[in-house]
Design an enzyme around this catalytic site. Structure first.
Site, PDB file in Angstrom:
ATOM      1  N   LYS A 111       7.619  56.867  66.152  1.00 27.84           N
ATOM      2  CA  LYS A 111       8.993  57.379  66.228  1.00 27.84           C
ATOM      3  C   LYS A 111       9.676  57.021  67.544  1.00 27.84           C
ATOM      4  O   LYS A 111      10.875  56.761  67.582  1.00 27.84           O
ATOM      5  CB  LYS A 111       8.991  58.891  66.015  1.00 27.84           C
ATOM      6  CG  LYS A 111       8.643  59.294  64.590  1.00 27.84           C
ATOM      7  CD  LYS A 111       8.819  60.786  64.378  1.00 27.84           C
ATOM      8  CE  LYS A 111       8.554  61.162  62.933  1.00 27.84           C
ATOM      9  NZ  LYS A 111       8.780  62.606  62.682  1.00 27.84           N
ATOM     10  N   LYS A 194       7.824  52.314  52.630  1.00 25.91           N
ATOM     11  CA  LYS A 194       7.936  53.647  52.050  1.00 25.91           C
ATOM     12  C   LYS A 194       9.405  54.038  51.900  1.00 25.91           C
ATOM     13  O   LYS A 194      10.226  53.732  52.757  1.00 25.91           O
ATOM     14  CB  LYS A 194       7.215  54.655  52.950  1.00 25.91           C
ATOM     15  CG  LYS A 194       7.015  56.018  52.339  1.00 25.91           C
ATOM     16  CD  LYS A 194       6.161  56.880  53.253  1.00 25.91           C
ATOM     17  CE  LYS A 194       5.971  58.273  52.686  1.00 25.91           C
ATOM     18  NZ  LYS A 194       5.157  59.133  53.577  1.00 25.91           N
ATOM     19  N   LYS A 197      14.584  58.349  54.114  1.00 22.78           N
ATOM     20  CA  LYS A 197      15.970  58.768  54.282  1.00 22.78           C
ATOM     21  C   LYS A 197      16.623  58.096  55.476  1.00 22.78           C
ATOM     22  O   LYS A 197      17.845  58.159  55.636  1.00 22.78           O
ATOM     23  CB  LYS A 197      16.053  60.286  54.410  1.00 22.78           C
ATOM     24  CG  LYS A 197      15.142  60.909  55.426  1.00 22.78           C
ATOM     25  CD  LYS A 197      15.087  62.423  55.217  1.00 22.78           C
ATOM     26  CE  LYS A 197      13.977  63.077  56.005  1.00 22.78           C
ATOM     27  NZ  LYS A 197      13.797  64.492  55.649  1.00 22.78           N
TER      28      LYS A 197
END
Length: 332
Positions: A111, A194, A197
């Site tokens: 991240k 994957k 969003k």
């Protein structure tokens, strides 16, 4: 007593992958376990969130829980920030968890990327908050996917260290709840990635708020290859987009991929996509309608969250009292 805890971040655009990979399983688990389901808004702010959007998406995730079939009378449904014990226990966990453990957390590296020096302390430390989320309710089990196993291991390590340091068996060693083969839903634009969003193109995913026309349009435009659908699973090898669409059909129909191919194999993708559209709309349509009804009535959602927070606090309060007594915090 068997108790599960799990949560979803309110960061917008809940999609088919969230439903098939987590929420649908929770609907089934609520009949077997005492279930606590949380909208983890404190986790969401480890990266910056627009305040108005955070409020909106907190309600949206709650609406998705309810529309999918999670019963607020049977389960505890609440938002994390409404129970102060999450932050209070998280600080204690910060003092229990070791830096070496945190440095091994792969999700922080993913991240933060190349900007680790600019990442928030919260993003680095959020596995300790996750441990606190679980241990605050002495959850015996947590439903986990592949990307969560490492965090549950840290939770178990933290519980064990706390119990050992203070010589008291305060926390259980929470067990993973692995529900057979995981439903891993991939992007409609790239079958090797994957469904997310955060992906730029909205056509890469089916959102739980999409209506029937938009679902049909997205499936029709989903990337495939020129070959017809194979008749056996081996024929999906090296065809990630085909494998993804077959996997989505199998998950929605709650049937093995082998059965899907036995019935629909050999067809051109145009025909298969129509069958998939019909199945997706019939499955997600009622959920979409209920979500829209709930979102049009935010007071109903807020009342459920308020009641859920009260029930969560009733469980968490005595646990936090026990932890404070164990640590030696003076309470007058």
């Amino acid at each position: 007593m068997k108790r599960i805890f799990s949560g979803v971040q309110p960061t917008g655009n809940l999609h088919l992958g969230n439903y098939l990979g987590a929420i649908r399983n929770w609907v089934r688990l609520q009949h077997e376990y005492e279930s606590i389901f949380c909208v983890v808004d404190m986790h969401a702010i480890t990266v910056w969130q627009d305040p108005a959007e955070l409020t909106r998406t907190t309600r949206e995730v709650t609406a998705a829980f309810l529309a999918a079939g999670i019963d607020p009378e049977r389960c505890v449904i609440f938002h994390q920030s409404a129970v102060p014990g999450h932050a209070q226990l998280a600080w204690i966990m910060n003092c229990v968890v070791r830096m070496g453990w945190m440095n091994r957390m792969t999700q922080f590296k993913e991240k933060a990327g190349k900007h680790r020096e600019n990442a928030s302390v919260g993003l680095f430390a959020y596995p300790a908050l996750m441990a606190a989320d679980i241990l605050l309710y002495k959850a015996t089990h947590v439903p986990v996917g592949e990307d969560q196993k490492q965090h549950l291991e840290l939770t178990r390590d933290a519980a064990q260290k706390f119990n050992t340091d203070f010589g008291r068996a305060v926390f259980p060693l929470t067990e993973p709840l692995i529900l057979g083969a995981a439903t891993r839903v991939m992007s409609l634009r790239d079958g090797t990635k994957k469904m997310s969003k955060s992906e730029t193109s909205d056509f890469s995913r089916i959102n739980l708020t999409d209506d029937a026309d938009l679902i049909a349009q997205k499936i029709r435009k989903a990337k495939t290859d020129p070959e017809p659908l194979p008749r056996e699973v081996d024929g999906l090898e090296g065809r990630p987009e085909a494998a993804n669409l077959v996997g989505i059909y199998a998950a929605l129909a709650d049937t093995p991929r082998e059965a899907v191919l036995a019935e629909l194999g050999g067809q051109p993708f145009s025909a298969f996509k129509q069958a998939l559209t019909d199945l997706a709309v019939s499955t997600l349509g009622p959920m979409n309608a209920e979500m829209n009804r709930l979102l049009a009535n935010p007071d109903e959602i807020d009342a459920i969250l308020k009641r859920g927070a009260e029930r969560a606090q009733a469980i968490a309060g005595p646990v936090l009292d026990e932890v404070y007594d164990t640590v030696g915090f003076l309470r007058v």
